[in-house]
Motif scaffolding. Structure first.
Motif, PDB file in Angstrom:
ATOM      1  N   LEU A   2       0.785  -0.953  -0.029  1.00  0.00           N
ATOM      2  CA  LEU A   2      -0.024  -0.143   0.155  1.00  0.00           C
ATOM      3  C   LEU A   2       0.901   1.204   0.010  1.00  0.00           C
ATOM      4  O   LEU A   2       1.782   1.443   0.612  1.00  0.00           O
ATOM      5  CB  LEU A   2      -0.834   0.115   1.269  1.00  0.00           C
ATOM      6  CG  LEU A   2      -2.110  -0.984   1.252  1.00  0.00           C
ATOM      7  CD1 LEU A   2      -2.713  -1.014   2.596  1.00  0.00           C
ATOM      8  CD2 LEU A   2      -2.960  -0.308   0.455  1.00  0.00           C
ATOM      9  N   LEU A   4       1.146   4.833   1.449  1.00  0.00           N
ATOM     10  CA  LEU A   4       0.294   5.203   2.776  1.00  0.00           C
ATOM     11  C   LEU A   4       0.200   6.995   2.473  1.00  0.00           C
ATOM     12  O   LEU A   4      -0.454   7.445   3.303  1.00  0.00           O
ATOM     13  CB  LEU A   4       0.914   4.936   3.945  1.00  0.00           C
ATOM     14  CG  LEU A   4       0.888   3.451   4.115  1.00  0.00           C
ATOM     15  CD1 LEU A   4       1.678   3.015   5.382  1.00  0.00           C
ATOM     16  CD2 LEU A   4      -0.544   2.815   4.029  1.00  0.00           C
ATOM     17  N   GLN A   6      -1.160  10.443   1.505  1.00  0.00           N
ATOM     18  CA  GLN A   6      -2.398  11.033   1.180  1.00  0.00           C
ATOM     19  C   GLN A   6      -2.169  11.715  -0.118  1.00  0.00           C
ATOM     20  O   GLN A   6      -1.228  12.506  -0.094  1.00  0.00           O
ATOM     21  CB  GLN A   6      -2.993  11.684   2.267  1.00  0.00           C
ATOM     22  CG  GLN A   6      -3.257  10.422   3.602  1.00  0.00           C
ATOM     23  CD  GLN A   6      -4.324   9.527   3.030  1.00  0.00           C
ATOM     24  OE1 GLN A   6      -5.544   9.862   2.608  1.00  0.00           O
ATOM     25  NE2 GLN A   6      -4.218   8.251   3.084  1.00  0.00           N
ATOM     26  N   LYS A  28      -9.490  13.185  -5.440  1.00  0.00           N
ATOM     27  CA  LYS A  28      -9.379  12.233  -4.343  1.00  0.00           C
ATOM     28  C   LYS A  28      -9.203  11.031  -4.863  1.00  0.00           C
ATOM     29  O   LYS A  28     -10.060  10.629  -5.936  1.00  0.00           O
ATOM     30  CB  LYS A  28     -10.683  12.478  -3.273  1.00  0.00           C
ATOM     31  CG  LYS A  28     -10.546  11.454  -2.359  1.00  0.00           C
ATOM     32  CD  LYS A  28     -11.573  11.679  -1.258  1.00  0.00           C
ATOM     33  CE  LYS A  28     -11.509  10.634   0.072  1.00  0.00           C
ATOM     34  NZ  LYS A  28     -12.706  10.767   0.726  1.00  0.00           N
ATOM     35  N   ARG A  32      -7.677   5.250  -1.256  1.00  0.00           N
ATOM     36  CA  ARG A  32      -6.657   5.576  -0.499  1.00  0.00           C
ATOM     37  C   ARG A  32      -6.953   6.808   0.853  1.00  0.00           C
ATOM     38  O   ARG A  32      -6.089   7.272   1.188  1.00  0.00           O
ATOM     39  CB  ARG A  32      -5.907   6.286  -1.487  1.00  0.00           C
ATOM     40  CG  ARG A  32      -5.086   5.262  -2.646  1.00  0.00           C
ATOM     41  CD  ARG A  32      -4.310   6.094  -3.453  1.00  0.00           C
ATOM     42  NE  ARG A  32      -3.022   6.455  -2.878  1.00  0.00           N
ATOM     43  CZ  ARG A  32      -2.254   7.187  -3.662  1.00  0.00           C
ATOM     44  NH1 ARG A  32      -2.351   7.456  -4.922  1.00  0.00           N
ATOM     45  NH2 ARG A  32      -0.959   7.418  -3.166  1.00  0.00           N
ATOM     46  N   ASP A  33      -8.408   6.697   0.985  1.00  0.00           N
ATOM     47  CA  ASP A  33      -8.550   7.580   2.165  1.00  0.00           C
ATOM     48  C   ASP A  33      -8.124   6.661   3.387  1.00  0.00           C
ATOM     49  O   ASP A  33      -7.931   5.491   3.522  1.00  0.00           O
ATOM     50  CB  ASP A  33     -10.102   8.029   2.224  1.00  0.00           C
ATOM     51  CG  ASP A  33     -10.963   6.534   2.386  1.00  0.00           C
ATOM     52  OD1 ASP A  33     -11.232   6.216   3.407  1.00  0.00           O
ATOM     53  OD2 ASP A  33     -11.069   5.829   1.350  1.00  0.00           O
ATOM     54  N   ARG A  34      -8.012   7.323   4.613  1.00  0.00           N
ATOM     55  CA  ARG A  34      -7.556   6.716   5.743  1.00  0.00           C
ATOM     56  C   ARG A  34      -8.246   5.665   6.182  1.00  0.00           C
ATOM     57  O   ARG A  34      -7.809   4.337   6.803  1.00  0.00           O
ATOM     58  CB  ARG A  34      -7.493   7.669   6.824  1.00  0.00           C
ATOM     59  CG  ARG A  34      -6.539   9.096   6.649  1.00  0.00           C
ATOM     60  CD  ARG A  34      -6.476   9.776   7.869  1.00  0.00           C
ATOM     61  NE  ARG A  34      -5.405  11.084   7.741  1.00  0.00           N
ATOM     62  CZ  ARG A  34      -4.152  10.468   7.809  1.00  0.00           C
ATOM     63  NH1 ARG A  34      -3.536   9.648   8.199  1.00  0.00           N
ATOM     64  NH2 ARG A  34      -3.253  11.522   7.540  1.00  0.00           N
ATOM     65  N   THR A  36     -10.104   3.269   4.493  1.00  0.00           N
ATOM     66  CA  THR A  36     -10.027   2.239   3.532  1.00  0.00           C
ATOM     67  C   THR A  36      -8.380   1.570   3.944  1.00  0.00           C
ATOM     68  O   THR A  36      -8.294   0.482   3.946  1.00  0.00           O
ATOM     69  CB  THR A  36     -10.016   2.685   2.070  1.00  0.00           C
ATOM     70  OG1 THR A  36     -11.109   3.503   1.865  1.00  0.00           O
ATOM     71  CG2 THR A  36      -9.732   1.629   1.202  1.00  0.00           C
ATOM     72  N   VAL A  37      -7.566   2.636   4.300  1.00  0.00           N
ATOM     73  CA  VAL A  37      -5.994   2.308   4.295  1.00  0.00           C
ATOM     74  C   VAL A  37      -6.053   1.381   5.656  1.00  0.00           C
ATOM     75  O   VAL A  37      -5.586   0.291   5.562  1.00  0.00           O
ATOM     76  CB  VAL A  37      -5.035   3.324   4.509  1.00  0.00           C
ATOM     77  CG1 VAL A  37      -3.779   2.926   5.158  1.00  0.00           C
ATOM     78  CG2 VAL A  37      -4.745   4.032   2.996  1.00  0.00           C
ATOM     79  N   LYS A  40      -7.558  -1.845   5.002  1.00  0.00           N
ATOM     80  CA  LYS A  40      -6.818  -2.829   4.069  1.00  0.00           C
ATOM     81  C   LYS A  40      -5.555  -3.344   5.118  1.00  0.00           C
ATOM     82  O   LYS A  40      -5.290  -4.540   4.966  1.00  0.00           O
ATOM     83  CB  LYS A  40      -6.352  -2.034   3.002  1.00  0.00           C
ATOM     84  CG  LYS A  40      -6.971  -2.220   1.898  1.00  0.00           C
ATOM     85  CD  LYS A  40      -6.393  -1.597   0.687  1.00  0.00           C
ATOM     86  CE  LYS A  40      -7.267  -1.869  -0.589  1.00  0.00           C
ATOM     87  NZ  LYS A  40      -6.697  -1.020  -1.705  1.00  0.00           N
TER      88      LYS A  40
END
Lengths: 98, 224
Positions: A2, A4, A6, A28, A32-34, A36-37, A40
């Motif tokens: 990933l 990370l 933003q 956006k 990749r928003d916080r 979702t990260v 994941k």
């Protein structure tokens, strides 16, 4: 892996020069928003933990291999016993005939 | 020579606990496949043993056909049984490993299919050899030779066709820890397999001798 970082928000200078009607300089990025990260990362940690600690496959595989060899060993032993009986019987018959 | 199988059995009895210790405790977990990759340390040696004894069975069957040798016939039968036993182990452990790593137990690739074919041919060999009519051992020997020809096809299947199995060079590229564990497991399984084949061949020779002795021991029919 990933990424990370933003997506960077548009700088105030860019926003000012672009005017209100123009689209934002960056958009956006999906996934990749916080939140979702975080999800994941949790999922990957769970999978990694399972892959590194789940021994059920290997226990089944080794159990089956050893069971196969053990069964074959028992069959050989039984056959050997039967042959010994057969040999003794043949010896007795030959003894009777002199 | 009488105590060779006992010595081999003792060696494998010592090595098996050491194999388990090495596989579970001393060898690192592979980063992508995880613990399921540890099936490799018995799956691959079993596959090699299966192919080795298929070739031994084929050669012994050829000698049996040419010279009518009892010794070759006994060895062919024992090696054929070991091929079926090891092949069954391969065909069970492979799908367990495949289910964990490929997501499906059977992809039907060339190596899987040719291994299954080899196993079926040797099962047919044993069935014909055991339940066939008189002189069926010659037909069985021809089957064994046919089966042995399948061995190079299995080995080169990953080079000739697109398969889900790794290439043949993967064993040579293993890290030192995994490499050492593989050879210890191979030695344990190979010594066990040779011991069992040795014992089984002895039994087969004794069975042939007993059959002849019973025929000789039959009282001759009285003249009419």
């Amino acid at each position: 892996m990933l990424i990370l970082d933003q997506p960077e928000a548009p700088s105030p200078a860019t926003a000012t020069s672009a005017g209100e009607a123009s689209p934002p300089a960056t958009q956006k990025v999906e996934g990749r928003d916080r939140e979702t990260v975080r999800l994941k990362r949790e999922y990957e940690a769970e999978v990694e933990n399972k892959v590194a600690s789940d021994y059920s496959h290997i226990v089944w595989a080794y159990g089956i291999i050893w069971a196969l060899f053990a069964i074959y060993g028992v069959l050989l032993w039984r056959r050997s016993s039967a042959q010994q009986t057969d040999l003794d019987e043949l010896g007795n018959q030959l003894d009777k005939r002199g | 020579m009488k105590y060779v199988p006992h010595a081999l059995l003792a060696l494998s009895a010592v090595l098996f606990p050491y194999c388990v210790q090495r596989v579970f405790l001393a060898t690192p977990i592979e980063s992508q496949m995880g613990t399921a990759q540890k099936i490799f340390y018995f799956h691959v040696p079993l596959a090699w043993i299966c192919m080795l004894f298929a070739v031994v069975c084929g050669i012994a069957a050829g000698v049996q056909l040419r010279r009518r040798s009892d010794r070759a016939e006994a060895l062919a039968l024992a090696a054929g049984e070991m091929t079926v036993l090891a092949g069954l182990g391969v065909l069970i452990t492979g799908p367990i490993w495949g289910d964990a790593t490929w997501g499906t137990p059977w992809t039907g690739d060339a190596r899987q299919t040719s291994t299954a074919l080899l196993w079926l041919v040797f099962v047919a060999y044993l069935l014909v050899r055991t339940y066939g009519p008189a002189n069926a051992e010659r037909l069985a020997a021809a089957l064994a030779i046919f089966g042995a020809i399948n061995v190079p096809i299995i080995y080169y299947a990953v080079k000739i066709w697109k398969t889900t199995h790794p290439q043949t060079g993967v064993v040579g590229s293993l890290p030192q820890d995994m490499w050492n564990t593989l050879w210890v497991c191979l030695l344990a399984l190979l010594s066990l397999a040779i011991a069992l084949v040795w014992i089984r061949a002895g039994q087969a020779r004794l069975a042939i001798a007993l059959d002849r002795a019973w025929i000789d021991a039959e009282p001759e029919p009285a003249p009419a």
